[in-house]
Design a protein around this motif. Structure first.
Motif, PDB file in Angstrom:
ATOM      1  N   LEU A  10      22.479  39.794  35.672  1.00 46.45           N
ATOM      2  CA  LEU A  10      22.267  38.581  34.965  1.00 46.45           C
ATOM      3  C   LEU A  10      20.734  38.533  34.473  1.00 46.45           C
ATOM      4  N   SER A  11      20.136  39.641  34.882  1.00 48.00           N
ATOM      5  CA  SER A  11      18.593  39.231  34.427  1.00 48.00           C
ATOM      6  C   SER A  11      18.384  39.145  32.933  1.00 48.00           C
ATOM      7  N   ARG A  12      17.090  38.705  32.598  1.00 47.41           N
ATOM      8  CA  ARG A  12      16.931  38.382  31.159  1.00 47.41           C
ATOM      9  C   ARG A  12      15.485  39.214  30.800  1.00 47.41           C
ATOM     10  N   PHE A  13      15.407  39.670  29.789  1.00 46.69           N
ATOM     11  CA  PHE A  13      14.032  40.108  29.057  1.00 46.69           C
ATOM     12  C   PHE A  13      13.906  39.649  27.778  1.00 46.69           C
ATOM     13  N   ARG A  14      12.870  38.846  27.676  1.00 44.41           N
ATOM     14  CA  ARG A  14      12.658  37.993  26.260  1.00 44.41           C
ATOM     15  C   ARG A  14      11.234  38.453  25.868  1.00 44.41           C
ATOM     16  N   PHE A  15      11.042  38.850  24.630  1.00 44.61           N
ATOM     17  CA  PHE A  15       9.736  39.222  24.006  1.00 44.61           C
ATOM     18  C   PHE A  15       9.508  38.461  22.601  1.00 44.61           C
ATOM     19  N   LEU A  16       8.227  38.367  22.236  1.00 46.40           N
ATOM     20  CA  LEU A  16       7.856  37.951  21.135  1.00 46.40           C
ATOM     21  C   LEU A  16       6.754  38.889  20.475  1.00 46.40           C
ATOM     22  N   VAL A  17       6.668  39.502  19.367  1.00 49.67           N
ATOM     23  CA  VAL A  17       5.983  40.400  18.822  1.00 49.67           C
ATOM     24  C   VAL A  17       4.647  39.513  18.328  1.00 49.67           C
ATOM     25  N   LEU A  18       3.478  39.658  18.737  1.00 51.27           N
ATOM     26  CA  LEU A  18       2.213  39.073  18.606  1.00 51.27           C
ATOM     27  C   LEU A  18       1.517  39.649  17.252  1.00 51.27           C
ATOM     28  N   ALA A  19       0.685  38.772  16.541  1.00 51.87           N
ATOM     29  CA  ALA A  19      -0.469  39.334  15.848  1.00 51.87           C
ATOM     30  C   ALA A  19      -1.639  39.764  16.321  1.00 51.87           C
ATOM     31  N   ALA A  20      -1.869  39.321  17.433  1.00 51.02           N
ATOM     32  CA  ALA A  20      -3.090  39.690  18.376  1.00 51.02           C
ATOM     33  C   ALA A  20      -2.826  39.562  19.855  1.00 51.02           C
ATOM     34  N   ALA A  21      -3.574  40.472  20.554  1.00 47.99           N
ATOM     35  CA  ALA A  21      -3.472  40.132  21.990  1.00 47.99           C
ATOM     36  C   ALA A  21      -3.821  38.909  22.549  1.00 47.99           C
ATOM     37  N   THR A  22      -3.202  38.252  23.535  1.00 48.78           N
ATOM     38  CA  THR A  22      -3.615  36.864  23.862  1.00 48.78           C
ATOM     39  C   THR A  22      -3.320  36.978  25.442  1.00 48.78           C
ATOM     40  N   LEU A  23      -3.990  36.059  26.380  1.00 43.28           N
ATOM     41  CA  LEU A  23      -3.859  35.870  27.649  1.00 43.28           C
ATOM     42  C   LEU A  23      -3.275  34.405  28.090  1.00 43.28           C
ATOM     43  N   VAL A  24      -2.869  33.831  26.767  1.00 41.87           N
ATOM     44  CA  VAL A  24      -2.272  32.515  26.878  1.00 41.87           C
ATOM     45  C   VAL A  24      -0.840  32.663  26.456  1.00 41.87           C
ATOM     46  N   ARG A  25       0.222  32.077  26.912  1.00 43.83           N
ATOM     47  CA  ARG A  25       1.612  32.331  26.822  1.00 43.83           C
ATOM     48  C   ARG A  25       1.876  31.453  25.361  1.00 43.83           C
ATOM     49  N   PRO A  26       2.415  32.075  24.397  1.00 44.38           N
ATOM     50  CA  PRO A  26       2.629  31.437  23.173  1.00 44.38           C
ATOM     51  C   PRO A  26       3.304  30.296  23.145  1.00 44.38           C
ATOM     52  N   ALA A  27       2.757  29.092  22.264  1.00 44.86           N
ATOM     53  CA  ALA A  27       3.439  27.757  22.405  1.00 44.86           C
ATOM     54  C   ALA A  27       5.072  27.768  21.959  1.00 44.86           C
ATOM     55  N   ASN A  28       5.114  28.832  21.023  1.00 44.91           N
ATOM     56  CA  ASN A  28       6.475  28.980  20.363  1.00 44.91           C
ATOM     57  C   ASN A  28       7.569  29.839  20.967  1.00 44.91           C
ATOM     58  N   PHE A  29       7.019  30.303  22.370  1.00 48.47           N
ATOM     59  CA  PHE A  29       7.688  31.396  22.912  1.00 48.47           C
ATOM     60  C   PHE A  29       9.241  31.265  23.453  1.00 48.47           C
ATOM     61  N   ASP A  30       9.500  29.998  23.819  1.00 52.29           N
ATOM     62  CA  ASP A  30      10.771  29.436  24.125  1.00 52.29           C
ATOM     63  C   ASP A  30      11.689  29.222  23.155  1.00 52.29           C
ATOM     64  N   THR A  31      11.301  28.884  22.052  1.00 49.89           N
ATOM     65  CA  THR A  31      11.969  28.895  20.637  1.00 49.89           C
ATOM     66  C   THR A  31      12.226  30.044  19.713  1.00 49.89           C
ATOM     67  N   THR A  32      11.218  31.113  19.717  1.00 52.69           N
ATOM     68  CA  THR A  32      11.246  32.082  18.740  1.00 52.69           C
ATOM     69  C   THR A  32      11.430  33.481  19.679  1.00 52.69           C
ATOM     70  N   ALA A  33      11.216  33.412  21.089  1.00 53.23           N
ATOM     71  CA  ALA A  33      11.390  34.748  21.592  1.00 53.23           C
ATOM     72  C   ALA A  33      12.850  35.467  21.371  1.00 53.23           C
ATOM     73  N   LEU A  34      12.887  36.989  21.181  1.00 54.13           N
ATOM     74  CA  LEU A  34      14.136  37.479  21.174  1.00 54.13           C
ATOM     75  C   LEU A  34      14.540  38.048  22.701  1.00 54.13           C
ATOM     76  N   THR A  35      15.738  38.485  22.740  1.00 59.40           N
ATOM     77  CA  THR A  35      16.285  38.621  24.186  1.00 59.40           C
ATOM     78  C   THR A  35      17.072  39.854  24.011  1.00 59.40           C
TER      79      THR A  35
END
Length: 161
Positions: A10-35
């Protein structure tokens, strides 16, 4: 009371391809992340290098072979990696997500992994460093992805959002 065995189906792996490296969670992650919901294995080891200054030995003290100097290591720089593998994804949407991650070789992603029973998500920013798609003649086609962390591996990504 005996502890139950934990399995990862039941584990879940989600990701979002970024334009550049960041140390901050992207604000749109919950709505645009791929699973990628059907990984067979995933691992996210983090390690800390050790720094140790050896005690210099003075000539003749102690006599060679009579004493051992034990290091007293201190934590140094930390790093983390992640590996994912699974069967080639069974639905069109999941397969498209898998191919998006495979195409991100050499790019940064924000990734989070959540064990099915947990309420927290572990992850952070990582560089996609390897990919593979073994194609056996008489078995299921699989894929693999290797990641190298950029910055911290967060045990709870909500704490940095």
């Amino acid at each position: 009371m005996a502890l139950d065995t934990i399995t990862g189906e039941l584990s879940r792996f989600r990701f979002l391809v970024l334009a550049a490296a960041t140390l901050v969670r992207p604000a749109n992650f919950d709505t645009t992340a791929l699973t990628l919901p059907e990984l067979t294995t995933s691992d996210m080891p983090a390690q800390v290098a050790t720094v140790s200054t050896p005690t210099p030995k003075m000539y003749g003290t102690p006599a060679a072979g009579t004493a051992v100097t034990w290091a007293k290591p201190k934590p140094g720089e930390a790093s983390w990696t992640a590996t994912l593998s699974g069967n080639v994804q069974p639905t069109d949407t999941e397969r498209a997500n898998m191919e998006t991650l495979r195409a991100a070789l050499g790019k940064y992603i924000w990734m989070e992994q959540q064990l099915g029973t947990d309420t927290t998500q572990e992850g952070g920013c990582a560089l996609v460093t390897s990919r593979g798609k073994p194609i056996p003649a008489d078995a299921t086609v699989t894929f693999s992805i290797g990641l190298t962390g950029y910055g911290p591996n967060f045990l709870d990504t909500s704490a940095i959002a």
